[in-house]
Design an enzyme around this catalytic site. Sequence first.
Site, PDB file in Angstrom:
ATOM      1  N   TYR A   1       6.499  38.397 -28.244  1.00 28.86           N
ATOM      2  CA  TYR A   1       5.161  38.314 -27.660  1.00 28.86           C
ATOM      3  C   TYR A   1       4.961  39.461 -26.667  1.00 28.86           C
ATOM      4  CZ  TYR A   1       1.502  36.780 -24.436  1.00 28.86           C
ATOM      5  OH  TYR A   1       0.393  36.728 -23.631  1.00 28.86           O
TER       6      TYR A   1
ATOM      7  N   SER B   1      -0.242  41.123 -20.328  1.00 30.55           N
ATOM      8  CA  SER B   1       0.536  39.993 -19.825  1.00 30.55           C
ATOM      9  C   SER B   1       1.632  40.480 -18.891  1.00 30.55           C
ATOM     10  CB  SER B   1       1.169  39.248 -21.006  1.00 30.55           C
ATOM     11  OG  SER B   1       2.170  38.355 -20.567  1.00 30.55           O
TER      12      SER B   1
END
Length: 329
Positions: free
Chosen positions: A155, A130
């Site tokens: 995250y 990501s």
Amino acid sequence: MTDQAILVTGAAGFIGFHVARQLLAEGRPVVGLDNLNSYYDPALKRARLELLRNGRGFSFVQADLANREAVAALFAQHRFATVVHLAAQAGVRYSIEHPHTYVDSNLQGFLNVLEGCRNNGCRHLVYASSSSVYGANTKLPFAVEDRTDHPVSFYAATKKANELMAQSYSHLYRLPVTGLRFFTIYGPWGRPDMAMFLFVNAIVEGRPIRLFNHGRMRRDFTYIDDVTRVVSKLIDRAPVDNPAAANAPSRVYNVGNNHPEELMHVVGLLERELGRTAIKELLPMQPGDVLETFADVEDLMRDTGFAPSTPIEHGVRNFVTWYRDHFKV
């Protein structure tokens, strides 16, 4: 299914669905795995699955990647030569409230995939990372070589951990791994928890849209069809020894549009396509958020001859058209 089947984890998810559909269109059999959890409405996941099941060469396994025995049995049965690992617990803000969910899905689940690959002769693991790994970096655009050791959300920390785990398995077991740092993916069949989907929902229902940092944010919005093309081009390009990765067969690429968009501009495009004006609720910056994302995709372009480039106007129009059709608006 034959040994040539490709495993796509998270196949009922947004990116996993599109990747599986692309591979099936290319005549490649796919085993799709998903746990169909309720992070967002499972009805959308089931609708995606129904489309995949209508194609030839698709089989579905409902299982949780955190279940070590189930994952080991699946890999032992199929001995996948290629794995596209897209399953994860997504969401920056959700990770602040539910960190244990991210450990189960993004760390334990990824470890089980790595073990399945190394014990069953996998020749290439492509996995989702990501853009959040860049944290609060201020140097733009973000380059793969930039530091990624200051995550600003849990995250992001799990995604950085995935990259390190993959690198270690690549070094120890000569497992070819390719990590993809995705930048704000959007498009038809998108995730209801992501900004564009949330904005359209709110505008259609006459509710306020929440704009953090008073709307002064920029995102490198990347259209889903470009993402599937990247995966399709890389899937048969298992990396060779990489001097930048301790001579392990390991690579990481940015997958972004190389063109950040003002959030207010995107809202304006949605208003135009929907023929309605958004009620805007301007809010302060949220924990875990960053002001801007911007992908340097030179490596990707050099190695594949392709980089995402779909104009935001085109992508927004396609998303709104799908939304109207799917939800009968």
